[in-house]
Design a protein around this motif. Sequence first.
Motif, mmCIF file in Angstrom:
data_model
loop_
_atom_site.group_PDB
_atom_site.id
_atom_site.type_symbol
_atom_site.label_atom_id
_atom_site.label_comp_id
_atom_site.label_asym_id
_atom_site.label_seq_id
_atom_site.Cartn_x
_atom_site.Cartn_y
_atom_site.Cartn_z
ATOM 1 N N ILE A 67 0.540 -1.267 0.112
ATOM 2 C CA ILE A 67 0.473 0.079 0.307
ATOM 3 C C ILE A 67 0.641 0.985 0.121
ATOM 4 C CG2 ILE A 67 -1.753 1.618 1.566
ATOM 5 C CD1 ILE A 67 -2.445 -1.197 2.316
ATOM 6 N N THR A 68 1.915 1.427 0.895
ATOM 7 C CA THR A 68 3.021 2.181 1.324
ATOM 8 C C THR A 68 3.428 2.636 -0.172
ATOM 9 O OG1 THR A 68 3.142 1.796 3.122
ATOM 10 C CG2 THR A 68 5.231 2.841 1.826
ATOM 11 N N LEU A 69 3.870 1.392 -1.141
ATOM 12 C CA LEU A 69 4.818 1.752 -2.817
ATOM 13 C C LEU A 69 3.497 2.058 -3.718
ATOM 14 C CD1 LEU A 69 6.717 -1.535 -2.990
ATOM 15 C CD2 LEU A 69 7.355 0.735 -2.819
ATOM 16 N N TRP A 70 2.015 1.470 -3.348
ATOM 17 C CA TRP A 70 1.308 1.954 -4.373
ATOM 18 C C TRP A 70 1.111 3.500 -4.184
ATOM 19 C CZ3 TRP A 70 -0.552 -0.222 -8.686
ATOM 20 C CH2 TRP A 70 0.099 -1.115 -9.528
ATOM 21 N N ARG A 71 0.668 4.214 -2.696
ATOM 22 C CA ARG A 71 0.182 5.517 -2.584
ATOM 23 C C ARG A 71 1.761 6.189 -3.039
ATOM 24 N NH1 ARG A 71 -0.804 4.905 3.755
ATOM 25 N NH2 ARG A 71 -3.186 4.707 3.680
ATOM 26 N N GLN A 72 2.755 5.913 -2.867
ATOM 27 C CA GLN A 72 4.282 6.795 -3.592
ATOM 28 C C GLN A 72 3.719 7.011 -5.229
ATOM 29 O OE1 GLN A 72 7.394 4.683 -1.519
ATOM 30 N NE2 GLN A 72 7.584 5.438 0.400
ATOM 31 N N TRP A 73 4.161 5.676 -5.652
ATOM 32 C CA TRP A 73 4.328 5.925 -7.356
ATOM 33 C C TRP A 73 2.512 6.606 -7.886
ATOM 34 C CZ3 TRP A 73 3.614 -0.008 -7.128
ATOM 35 C CH2 TRP A 73 5.355 -0.264 -6.543
ATOM 36 N N LEU A 74 1.543 6.627 -7.196
ATOM 37 C CA LEU A 74 0.189 7.278 -7.674
ATOM 38 C C LEU A 74 0.700 8.953 -7.610
ATOM 39 C CD1 LEU A 74 -2.798 5.021 -6.095
ATOM 40 C CD2 LEU A 74 -1.514 5.512 -9.288
ATOM 41 N N SER A 75 1.374 8.782 -6.115
ATOM 42 C CA SER A 75 1.798 10.522 -6.474
ATOM 43 C C SER A 75 2.778 10.893 -6.674
ATOM 44 C CB SER A 75 1.598 10.616 -4.640
ATOM 45 O OG SER A 75 2.188 11.214 -4.391
ATOM 46 N N GLN A 76 3.434 10.033 -7.023
ATOM 47 C CA GLN A 76 4.744 10.464 -8.255
ATOM 48 C C GLN A 76 4.486 10.575 -9.835
ATOM 49 O OE1 GLN A 76 8.349 7.038 -8.368
ATOM 50 N NE2 GLN A 76 9.250 8.394 -9.757
ATOM 51 N N TYR A 77 3.400 9.899 -10.191
ATOM 52 C CA TYR A 77 3.624 10.065 -11.432
ATOM 53 C C TYR A 77 1.901 10.912 -11.367
ATOM 54 C CZ TYR A 77 7.313 6.954 -11.727
ATOM 55 O OH TYR A 77 8.183 6.340 -13.006
ATOM 56 N N ASN A 78 1.398 11.387 -10.495
ATOM 57 C CA ASN A 78 -0.015 11.977 -10.446
ATOM 58 C C ASN A 78 -0.913 11.274 -11.377
ATOM 59 O OD1 ASN A 78 -1.520 14.189 -9.879
ATOM 60 N ND2 ASN A 78 -1.010 15.146 -12.613
ATOM 61 N N LEU A 79 -1.115 10.128 -10.678
ATOM 62 C CA LEU A 79 -1.821 9.209 -11.478
ATOM 63 C C LEU A 79 -3.515 8.957 -10.529
ATOM 64 C CD1 LEU A 79 0.273 6.094 -12.727
ATOM 65 C CD2 LEU A 79 -1.244 7.981 -13.916
ATOM 66 N N ARG A 80 -4.787 9.046 -10.914
ATOM 67 C CA ARG A 80 -5.572 8.840 -10.537
ATOM 68 C C ARG A 80 -6.043 6.994 -10.581
ATOM 69 N NH1 ARG A 80 -10.204 12.538 -11.267
ATOM 70 N NH2 ARG A 80 -11.065 11.653 -10.984
ATOM 71 N N SER A 81 -6.945 6.500 -9.961
ATOM 72 C CA SER A 81 -7.013 4.790 -9.814
ATOM 73 C C SER A 81 -8.457 4.916 -9.665
ATOM 74 C CB SER A 81 -5.837 3.983 -9.082
ATOM 75 O OG SER A 81 -6.456 4.565 -7.452
ATOM 76 N N VAL A 82 -8.104 2.748 -10.194
ATOM 77 C CA VAL A 82 -9.304 2.506 -9.260
ATOM 78 C C VAL A 82 -9.595 0.884 -9.278
ATOM 79 C CG1 VAL A 82 -11.633 3.456 -10.926
ATOM 80 C CG2 VAL A 82 -10.045 1.765 -11.873
ATOM 81 N N ILE A 83 -9.739 0.654 -8.466
ATOM 82 C CA ILE A 83 -9.065 -0.676 -8.143
ATOM 83 C C ILE A 83 -10.150 -1.659 -9.256
ATOM 84 C CG2 ILE A 83 -9.285 -2.299 -6.098
ATOM 85 C CD1 ILE A 83 -7.338 -0.391 -6.164
ATOM 86 N N GLU A 84 -9.848 -3.138 -9.651
ATOM 87 C CA GLU A 84 -10.864 -3.700 -10.161
ATOM 88 C C GLU A 84 -10.144 -4.897 -9.920
ATOM 89 O OE1 GLU A 84 -12.375 -2.981 -12.815
ATOM 90 O OE2 GLU A 84 -11.857 -1.317 -13.762
ATOM 91 N N THR A 85 -11.157 -5.968 -9.808
ATOM 92 C CA THR A 85 -11.047 -7.290 -9.358
ATOM 93 C C THR A 85 -11.546 -7.921 -9.250
ATOM 94 O OG1 THR A 85 -13.721 -7.012 -8.894
ATOM 95 C CG2 THR A 85 -12.431 -6.418 -6.896
ATOM 96 N N GLY A 86 -11.506 -8.182 -11.389
ATOM 97 C CA GLY A 86 -11.048 -9.614 -12.107
ATOM 98 C C GLY A 86 -10.276 -10.602 -12.011
ATOM 99 N N ALA A 87 -9.188 -10.085 -11.421
ATOM 100 C CA ALA A 87 -8.463 -11.066 -11.715
ATOM 101 C C ALA A 87 -8.811 -12.707 -11.866
ATOM 102 C CB ALA A 87 -7.214 -11.846 -9.784
ATOM 103 N N ARG A 88 -8.395 -13.571 -12.408
ATOM 104 C CA ARG A 88 -8.668 -14.924 -12.875
ATOM 105 C C ARG A 88 -8.815 -16.338 -11.427
ATOM 106 N NH1 ARG A 88 -6.004 -12.342 -17.579
ATOM 107 N NH2 ARG A 88 -8.036 -11.917 -19.699
ATOM 108 N N PHE A 89 -7.555 -15.924 -11.119
ATOM 109 C CA PHE A 89 -7.018 -17.017 -10.063
ATOM 110 C C PHE A 89 -6.578 -16.607 -9.158
ATOM 111 C CE2 PHE A 89 -6.555 -18.219 -14.685
ATOM 112 C CZ PHE A 89 -7.209 -19.255 -14.776
ATOM 113 N N LEU A 90 -7.076 -15.028 -8.366
ATOM 114 C CA LEU A 90 -6.563 -14.862 -7.650
ATOM 115 C C LEU A 90 -6.872 -16.397 -6.406
ATOM 116 C CD1 LEU A 90 -5.036 -13.405 -5.153
ATOM 117 C CD2 LEU A 90 -6.676 -11.623 -5.517
#
Length: 275
Positions: free
Chosen positions: A50-73
Amino acid sequence: MFLGYNTNGLAHHAPADAVALVADLGYRGLGITLDHGWLNPYAADISEQITLWRQWLSQYNLRSVIETGARFLLDPRAKHEPTLVTADAGERSRRIDFYRRAIDLASDLGSDCVSLWSGILHDSAEPALAWERLISGLEQVVRHAERRGVVIGFEPEPGMFLESMTQYDELRRRIDSPALRLTLDIGHLHCMGETPLADYITRYANELVNVHIEDMRRGVHEHLQFGEGEIDFPPVLAALQQAGYQNGVYVELSRHSHAAPAAAQHAIKFLQAAM
């Protein structure tokens, strides 16, 4: 509105490299499909992820959505199983728990929504029973989303129990919540013959929280690269703009991971020209 890319089309990239690639190509959002190695909510190091993804989204100024369609999780032997319409109640509970975890992650990252679908009805249950399973589970998911201040984007999906916009209307009649809104997949509309596409965008403008986009042929549920299907995209994008849609339009090319850099570049050039 802005263009984004779904990580299910970047399966062979390390997450950090994928985020940088998408941002460098000019995308302004990421559809993060929770999966093995991709913000897996069951991972022992989820807090660090979570900490890494926060950093990446902030660093690159990216919005996000959470998708839940993984095939075999959730099940390594059965694609997308279990779901909200699976026959076994205990297995449906596993899907509900997964969605709760996805909602918590969306809250942690400030994502625009959690996108989900009904699942395929594999047994011979009558429609009334299938609806009962779906509504019972989804109500639990929606209430958790309300508590966490997260929006659910429900996606009609060809071949699943809830596949059409008419069925989505029925879902909204059965569950009344400001936390339940719509993920609209442009290719799915075309596949199902729900056209003109621009009319559906206008009709559901107030419901939209998330948009998926790819090319497709009528009656064939196969996500195609832009220009390989039948969809006329300029009217679609114009309708989204005219509707005042402010969130992401996410390219979903889950079968193109083997050529992800070229696929993502072609997609954004095509869509920018169409806009």
